[in-house]
Design an enzyme around this catalytic site. Structure first.
Site, mmCIF file in Angstrom:
data_model
loop_
_atom_site.group_PDB
_atom_site.id
_atom_site.type_symbol
_atom_site.label_atom_id
_atom_site.label_comp_id
_atom_site.label_asym_id
_atom_site.label_seq_id
_atom_site.Cartn_x
_atom_site.Cartn_y
_atom_site.Cartn_z
ATOM 1 N N LYS A 286 1.069 4.106 -2.950
ATOM 2 C CA LYS A 286 0.677 5.503 -2.707
ATOM 3 C C LYS A 286 1.854 6.466 -2.952
ATOM 4 C CE LYS A 286 -3.692 5.227 -1.576
ATOM 5 N NZ LYS A 286 -4.747 5.962 -2.298
ATOM 6 N N TYR B 95 0.842 -1.207 0.000
ATOM 7 C CA TYR B 95 0.000 0.000 0.000
ATOM 8 C C TYR B 95 0.876 1.256 0.000
ATOM 9 C CZ TYR B 95 -3.493 3.384 1.706
ATOM 10 O OH TYR B 95 -4.306 4.475 1.862
HETATM 11 N N1 LIG Z 1 -9.504 6.252 5.400
HETATM 12 C C1 LIG Z 1 -8.250 6.637 5.604
HETATM 13 O O1 LIG Z 1 -7.802 6.789 6.737
HETATM 14 C C2 LIG Z 1 -7.356 6.924 4.435
HETATM 15 C C3 LIG Z 1 -6.102 7.443 4.711
HETATM 16 C C4 LIG Z 1 -5.245 7.729 3.657
HETATM 17 C C5 LIG Z 1 -5.640 7.484 2.365
HETATM 18 N N2 LIG Z 1 -6.868 6.965 2.127
HETATM 19 C C6 LIG Z 1 -7.217 6.746 0.720
HETATM 20 O O2 LIG Z 1 -8.401 7.456 0.439
HETATM 21 C C7 LIG Z 1 -9.113 6.790 -0.610
HETATM 22 C C8 LIG Z 1 -10.538 6.552 -0.148
HETATM 23 O O3 LIG Z 1 -10.513 5.592 0.903
HETATM 24 P P1 LIG Z 1 -11.683 5.409 1.975
HETATM 25 O O4 LIG Z 1 -11.065 5.447 3.296
HETATM 26 O O5 LIG Z 1 -12.842 6.269 1.643
HETATM 27 O O6 LIG Z 1 -12.023 3.865 1.698
HETATM 28 P P2 LIG Z 1 -13.391 3.153 1.356
HETATM 29 O O7 LIG Z 1 -13.091 1.701 1.334
HETATM 30 O O8 LIG Z 1 -14.502 3.636 2.220
HETATM 31 O O9 LIG Z 1 -13.675 3.679 -0.131
HETATM 32 C C9 LIG Z 1 -12.946 3.292 -1.246
HETATM 33 C C10 LIG Z 1 -13.951 3.101 -2.359
HETATM 34 O O10 LIG Z 1 -13.251 2.846 -3.561
HETATM 35 C C11 LIG Z 1 -13.967 1.847 -4.259
HETATM 36 N N3 LIG Z 1 -13.081 1.174 -5.189
HETATM 37 C C12 LIG Z 1 -11.952 0.463 -4.909
HETATM 38 N N4 LIG Z 1 -11.446 -0.025 -6.048
HETATM 39 C C13 LIG Z 1 -12.256 0.393 -7.052
HETATM 40 C C14 LIG Z 1 -12.248 0.203 -8.445
HETATM 41 N N5 LIG Z 1 -11.322 -0.543 -9.058
HETATM 42 N N6 LIG Z 1 -13.221 0.780 -9.171
HETATM 43 C C15 LIG Z 1 -14.182 1.516 -8.590
HETATM 44 N N7 LIG Z 1 -14.240 1.724 -7.264
HETATM 45 C C16 LIG Z 1 -13.298 1.167 -6.515
HETATM 46 C C17 LIG Z 1 -14.431 0.915 -3.160
HETATM 47 O O11 LIG Z 1 -15.479 0.054 -3.600
HETATM 48 C C18 LIG Z 1 -14.892 1.919 -2.114
HETATM 49 O O12 LIG Z 1 -16.250 2.316 -2.329
HETATM 50 C C19 LIG Z 1 -8.327 5.517 -0.908
HETATM 51 O O13 LIG Z 1 -7.440 5.752 -1.977
HETATM 52 C C20 LIG Z 1 -7.528 5.295 0.363
HETATM 53 O O14 LIG Z 1 -6.380 4.562 0.144
HETATM 54 C C21 LIG Z 1 -7.734 6.664 3.125
#
Ligand SMILES: NC(=O)c1ccc[n+]([C@@H]2O[C@H](COP(=O)([O-])OP(=O)(O)OC[C@H]3O[C@@H](n4cnc5c(N)ncnc54)[C@H](O)[C@@H]3O)[C@@H](O)[C@H]2O)c1
Length: 268
Positions: A169, A165
């Protein structure tokens, strides 16, 4: 002049089905943009559309898999037919997998190349490259656009355990800067946002035990975060609208904005 007015803009939020993408979609709609939510889960997508509409915004769900070029191209064609060319793209699809994560029983030496590759496909290819190519091309043609990619604190300093991951990123940060230079001449800005820790589906098992109590990892995250807490998803909305708005951030490209409660600002 309202610097944050996005009326007349069309925004595409990939992964608007998730926690942070959903908040990005709500914030953009709240600022007046017409929002297209792209994701794989129609039920969650439609729920978000209904919530935006309930608040007086305009939204549409289009099903697509961001890792599949043909599927994204179909979504693009639907958007062009329905509303026209987008000027805002938020890439919020992404996540982690247990197979790409180091644990006591799964040391880094045992991480399989195919599990590494599948996280790169999710976070770097589907999570950034393909949508940037497909929608960035349209934006370049119309001479304006703002792309916002989702990085992570682990893109800056690798966190323990989440090896694939973190590397994927870090790739998102690099691609963001590359595209910023490439597309500045045609009027398209490309930036990223680094969320700190926000409880969501994709990190739930690392942050909470099965009974809902915080894991040891959560305690050390809180300890290491200047604000001593998780972020609330709605705390990302303002930064998304800022980066999306040409009036507010016209000279901002190739940068990353940290919304992490001070996590990256300190060490022990
Ligand atoms: N939540 C955190 O603390 C956090 C921290 C840093 C970065 N992020 C990043 O933020 C972004 C959003 O994450 P989140 O926390 O909302 O997670 P989440 O799991 O709630 O949402 C991610 C969404 O992306 C969708 N998805 C994944 N692969 C896909 C694909 N191939 N096609 C279409 N949709 C797809 C999933 O179905 C899900 O609805 C991600 O890139 C995650 O890595 C999150």
């Amino acid at each position: 002049m309202n610097l944050f007015d996005l009326k007349n803009e069309i925004a595409v939020v990939i992964g608007g089905t998730g926690a942070l993408g959903g908040v990005a979609a709500e914030a953009l709609a709240g600022a007046g943009a017409k929002v297209v939510i792209i994701g794989r889960n129609a039920e969650r997508g439609q729920q978000r559309v209904a919530s935006i509409q309930k608040n007086g915004g305009q939204a549409l769900f289009v099903a697509a898999d961001a890792s599949d070029k043909a599927s994204l191209e179909n979504a693009r064609d639907t958007i062009l037919k329905t509303w026209g060319t987008p000027s805002i793209l938020v890439n919020a699809a992404g996540g982690n997998s247990p197979e790409g994560t180091v644990s006591k029983d799964h040391p880094v030496e045992d991480i399989r190349a195919e599990d590494w590759t599948s996280l790169f496909k999710m976070n770097l290819v589907g999570g950034a490259l393909l949508p940037c190519q497909i929608f960035g091309k349209l934006m370049c043609r119309q001479g304006k656009g703002s792309i916002i990619n989702f990085a992570s604190v682990s893109a800056h300093i690798p966190l323990s355990r989440v090896v694939a991951y973190s590397a994927s990123k870090a790739g998102v940060l690099s691609l963001t800067r590359f595209l910023a230079r490439e597309w500045a001449p045609c009027g398209v800005r490309v930036n990223s946002i680094t969320p700190g820790f926000f409880p969501a589906m994709q990190n739930r098992s690392l942050l909470f035990n099965e009974d809902g109590t915080p894991t040891d990892r959560t305690r050390s995250i809180w300890e290491h975060t200047a604000m001593k807490r998780f972020g609330k998803p709605e705390e990302l909305g303002g930064v998304i609208v800022f980066l999306a708005s040409q009036a507010a951030s016209s000279f901002v490209t190739g940068t990353d904005i940290r919304v992490d409660g001070g996590f990256l600002s300190q060490t022990i």
